[in-house]
Design a protein around this motif. Structure first.
Motif, PDB file in Angstrom:
ATOM      1  N   LEU A   1       0.833  -1.218   0.000  1.00 48.89           N
ATOM      2  CA  LEU A   1       0.000   0.000   0.000  1.00 48.89           C
ATOM      3  C   LEU A   1       0.854   1.249   0.000  1.00 48.89           C
ATOM      4  CD1 LEU A   1      -2.814  -1.036   2.541  1.00 48.89           C
ATOM      5  CD2 LEU A   1      -3.050  -0.688   0.074  1.00 48.89           C
ATOM      6  N   ASP A   2       1.935   1.209   0.843  1.00 47.38           N
ATOM      7  CA  ASP A   2       2.834   2.387   0.877  1.00 47.38           C
ATOM      8  C   ASP A   2       3.473   2.615  -0.490  1.00 47.38           C
ATOM      9  OD1 ASP A   2       2.209   2.691   3.519  1.00 47.38           O
ATOM     10  OD2 ASP A   2       4.030   1.680   4.285  1.00 47.38           O
ATOM     11  N   ALA A   3       3.890   1.491  -1.099  1.00 46.48           N
ATOM     12  CA  ALA A   3       4.517   1.613  -2.431  1.00 46.48           C
ATOM     13  C   ALA A   3       3.521   2.164  -3.451  1.00 46.48           C
ATOM     14  CB  ALA A   3       5.062   0.253  -2.873  1.00 46.48           C
ATOM     15  N   GLU A   4       2.284   1.668  -3.380  1.00 49.43           N
ATOM     16  CA  GLU A   4       1.264   2.155  -4.313  1.00 49.43           C
ATOM     17  C   GLU A   4       0.954   3.618  -4.084  1.00 49.43           C
ATOM     18  OE1 GLU A   4      -0.053   0.700  -6.900  1.00 49.43           O
ATOM     19  OE2 GLU A   4       1.156  -1.105  -6.528  1.00 49.43           O
ATOM     20  N   GLN A   5       0.906   4.010  -2.795  1.00 49.36           N
ATOM     21  CA  GLN A   5       0.686   5.427  -2.484  1.00 49.36           C
ATOM     22  C   GLN A   5       1.813   6.293  -3.038  1.00 49.36           C
ATOM     23  OE1 GLN A   5       0.115   5.657   1.777  1.00 49.36           O
ATOM     24  NE2 GLN A   5      -2.024   4.901   1.673  1.00 49.36           N
ATOM     25  N   GLN A   6       3.053   5.770  -2.899  1.00 48.09           N
ATOM     26  CA  GLN A   6       4.198   6.515  -3.424  1.00 48.09           C
ATOM     27  C   GLN A   6       4.099   6.650  -4.945  1.00 48.09           C
ATOM     28  OE1 GLN A   6       6.441   8.100  -1.650  1.00 48.09           O
ATOM     29  NE2 GLN A   6       7.442   8.856  -3.518  1.00 48.09           N
ATOM     30  N   LYS A   7       3.747   5.499  -5.558  1.00 46.25           N
ATOM     31  CA  LYS A   7       3.560   5.545  -7.006  1.00 46.25           C
ATOM     32  C   LYS A   7       2.455   6.516  -7.397  1.00 46.25           C
ATOM     33  CE  LYS A   7       5.118   0.826  -8.038  1.00 46.25           C
ATOM     34  NZ  LYS A   7       4.714  -0.487  -8.591  1.00 46.25           N
ATOM     35  N   SER A   8       1.380   6.515  -6.576  1.00 46.00           N
ATOM     36  CA  SER A   8       0.259   7.418  -6.858  1.00 46.00           C
ATOM     37  C   SER A   8       0.698   8.866  -6.765  1.00 46.00           C
ATOM     38  CB  SER A   8      -0.884   7.140  -5.884  1.00 46.00           C
ATOM     39  OG  SER A   8      -1.950   8.045  -6.108  1.00 46.00           O
ATOM     40  N   LYS A   9       1.544   9.149  -5.724  1.00 41.71           N
ATOM     41  CA  LYS A   9       2.052  10.520  -5.586  1.00 41.71           C
ATOM     42  C   LYS A   9       2.934  10.894  -6.777  1.00 41.71           C
ATOM     43  CE  LYS A   9       1.998  10.681  -0.483  1.00 41.71           C
ATOM     44  NZ  LYS A   9       2.846  10.795   0.736  1.00 41.71           N
TER      45      LYS A   9
ATOM     46  N   LEU B   1       2.814   9.532  -9.727  1.00 43.05           N
ATOM     47  CA  LEU B   1       1.946   9.701 -10.912  1.00 43.05           C
ATOM     48  C   LEU B   1       1.222  11.050 -10.887  1.00 43.05           C
ATOM     49  CD1 LEU B   1       0.414   6.111 -11.251  1.00 43.05           C
ATOM     50  CD2 LEU B   1       2.072   7.217 -12.780  1.00 43.05           C
ATOM     51  N   ASP B   2       0.759  11.423  -9.648  1.00 45.85           N
ATOM     52  CA  ASP B   2       0.102  12.729  -9.523  1.00 45.85           C
ATOM     53  C   ASP B   2       1.063  13.848  -9.898  1.00 45.85           C
ATOM     54  OD1 ASP B   2      -2.251  11.592  -8.741  1.00 45.85           O
ATOM     55  OD2 ASP B   2      -1.897  11.888  -6.576  1.00 45.85           O
ATOM     56  N   SER B   3       2.322  13.708  -9.466  1.00 41.16           N
ATOM     57  CA  SER B   3       3.333  14.727  -9.777  1.00 41.16           C
ATOM     58  C   SER B   3       3.573  14.784 -11.287  1.00 41.16           C
ATOM     59  CB  SER B   3       4.624  14.415  -9.035  1.00 41.16           C
ATOM     60  OG  SER B   3       5.629  15.357  -9.370  1.00 41.16           O
ATOM     61  N   LYS B   4       3.746  13.551 -11.854  1.00 39.99           N
ATOM     62  CA  LYS B   4       3.962  13.510 -13.307  1.00 39.99           C
ATOM     63  C   LYS B   4       2.752  14.051 -14.063  1.00 39.99           C
ATOM     64  CE  LYS B   4       7.187   9.607 -13.294  1.00 39.99           C
ATOM     65  NZ  LYS B   4       7.431   8.217 -13.763  1.00 39.99           N
TER      66      LYS B   4
ATOM     67  N   ALA C   1       2.676  16.954 -16.635  1.00 40.58           N
ATOM     68  CA  ALA C   1       2.106  16.759 -17.970  1.00 40.58           C
ATOM     69  C   ALA C   1       1.025  17.798 -18.269  1.00 40.58           C
ATOM     70  CB  ALA C   1       1.545  15.342 -18.100  1.00 40.58           C
ATOM     71  N   LEU C   2       0.194  18.063 -17.240  1.00 38.59           N
ATOM     72  CA  LEU C   2      -0.855  19.072 -17.431  1.00 38.59           C
ATOM     73  C   LEU C   2      -0.258  20.456 -17.680  1.00 38.59           C
ATOM     74  CD1 LEU C   2      -3.455  17.964 -14.696  1.00 38.59           C
ATOM     75  CD2 LEU C   2      -3.681  17.772 -17.191  1.00 38.59           C
ATOM     76  N   ASP C   3       0.817  20.757 -16.912  1.00 35.40           N
ATOM     77  CA  ASP C   3       1.494  22.049 -17.133  1.00 35.40           C
ATOM     78  C   ASP C   3       2.062  22.118 -18.548  1.00 35.40           C
ATOM     79  OD1 ASP C   3       0.876  22.856 -14.592  1.00 35.40           O
ATOM     80  OD2 ASP C   3       2.834  22.308 -13.734  1.00 35.40           O
ATOM     81  N   GLN C   4       2.712  21.017 -18.945  1.00 32.17           N
ATOM     82  CA  GLN C   4       3.271  20.983 -20.290  1.00 32.17           C
ATOM     83  C   GLN C   4       2.175  21.081 -21.353  1.00 32.17           C
ATOM     84  OE1 GLN C   4       5.518  17.335 -20.303  1.00 32.17           O
ATOM     85  NE2 GLN C   4       7.340  18.285 -19.377  1.00 32.17           N
TER      86      GLN C   4
END
Length: 285
Positions: A47-55, A57-60, A64-67
Motif C-alpha cells: 500500500l505504501d509503495a502504491e501510495q508513493q507511485k500514486s504521488k 503519478l500525480d506529480s507527473k 504533464a498538465l502544465d506541459q
C-alpha cells in the motif's frame, strides 16, 4: 505493531477462557498469527509503495498538465502567428499586384516614349529633307519655313502671291508654288493644309462679304494650282482664318503685311500624336 498486540491479547484471552490448550495448538496458533502479521506487513508495504507511485503519478500528471497547457498556449500563439502571416501574405499579394500593374503601366509608357521618339526622329528627318529641297527658294526669300504650334509650315506673303483684295495668283508666284508642289509630291504619306490669312482691314464686296471668304478662296486657289502641278488631291485641304490668327499685332502697316500670308501646313500623322496608341486601344475595347 498494534495489529500484533491485538493478536497476542486474543491468544491470551482464548487460553484463559479455555483453560487448557495443547502445546501443538498454541504453536499453530502463534505461527498463524505470525504469518498473518507478515502478510499484513507485506500488504502495508504494498500500500505504501502504491501510495508513493500514486504521488509520483500525480506529480507527473501535474507536470504533464502544465506541459499540456504550455503546448495549448504555444499552439494558440502559433495560430495567431499563422493568421498574422496569412494577413501579411494577402497584403504582399495585393502589393505585388499593384506593383505588377505599375510595372505594366511603366512598360506601356516606355513603349509610347520609344514610339514617339522614333516618330519624332522620322519627322525631323523629313523636315530636314524638305528644308534642303526648298533651300534655294528660302535663300531667295521667296518663302519661309517655320515651326508654329508644333507644326512645320511653309509661309508665303499674300502680297507676293495675290494682288490687293484679289485671289488670282500672280505669274511670278506660280513658279514658286509649282516648285513647292514638286517637293510635296515626294512625301505621299503626308497631308498638307493650305491656310489663308488676312489683316483686319474689312472687305465688303459681293464676292467677298468678309475676310473669311477672301482668305479661304486664296487658299483654294493655291490648292488648285498644286493639284494641276501633280499633287494628289487627297493630300491637300484648304482653310481660311481671316484676320483671327495673326503672327504679330496688327498695329503697323508692316505688321499687317506680315499677317497677310498663305501657309502650307505639314499636318501631323495620327501615329505621331502623343498617346495615340493608348487612345486607339481604348477605342477598340
Amino acid at each position: 505493531m498494534k495489529l500484533c498486540s491485538a493478536s497476542t491479547v486474543a491468544v491470551c484471552v482464548l487460553v484463559a477462557s479455555t483453560g487448557c490448550v495443547t502445546s501443538g495448538t498454541h504453536e499453530a496458533t502463534v505461527n498463524q498469527l505470525n504469518k498473518t502479521k507478515a502478510d499484513l506487513d507485506t500488504t502495508q508495504k504494498s500500500l505504501d509503495a502504491e501510495q508513493q507511485k500514486s504521488k509520483e503519478l500525480d506529480s507527473k500528471l501535474g507536470v504533464a498538465l502544465d506541459q499540456n497547457q504550455q503546448l495549448v498556449t504555444k499552439i494558440s500563439a502559433m495560430g495567431q502567428n499563422v493568421e498574422q502571416l496569412l494577413g501579411e501574405k494577402d497584403s504582399l499579394s495585393q502589393e505585388r499586384a499593384r506593383l505588377d500593374k505599375e510595372k505594366g503601366a511603366l512598360a506601356k509608357e516606355v513603349d509610347e516614349l520609344k514610339r514617339m521618339r522614333a516618330a519624332a526622329e522620322a519627322r525631323n528627318a523629313e523636315y530636314r529633307a524638305v528644308l534642303e529641297k526648298l533651300r534655294k527658294m528660302i535663300d531667295a526669300g521667296t518663302l519661309q519655313v517655320k515651326f508654329r504650334g508644333g507644326r512645320m509650315l511653309v509661309q508665303m506673303s499674300s502680297d507676293v502671291v495675290f494682288p490687293p483684295g484679289g485671289t488670282r495668283i500672280k505669274p511670278g508666284a506660280k513658279e514658286a508654288i509649282v516648285q513647292l508642289a514638286e517637293t510635296m509630291k515626294q512625301f505621299p504619306d503626308r497631308k498638307f493644309q493650305v491656310v489663308g490669312h488676312s489683316d483686319p482691314t474689312p472687305i465688303h464686296t459681293e464676292r467677298f462679304p468678309s475676310n473669311w471668304e477672301l482668305s479661304t478662296q486664296r487658299a483654294i486657289e493655291v490648292v488648285r494650282l498644286m493639284v494641276e502641278a501633280g499633287v494628289p488631291p487627297e493630300m491637300l485641304s484648304a482653310a481660311g482664318n481671316a484676320e483671327f490668327d495673326p503672327m504679330v499685332a496688327n498695329d503697323t502697316d508692316e505688321n499687317k503685311s506680315a499677317n497677310r500670308r498663305v501657309e502650307v501646313v505639314f499636318m501631323p500623322k495620327l501615329d505621331e500624336l502623343p498617346g495615340f496608341d493608348s487612345v486607339l486601344s481604348d477605342a477598340k475595347k
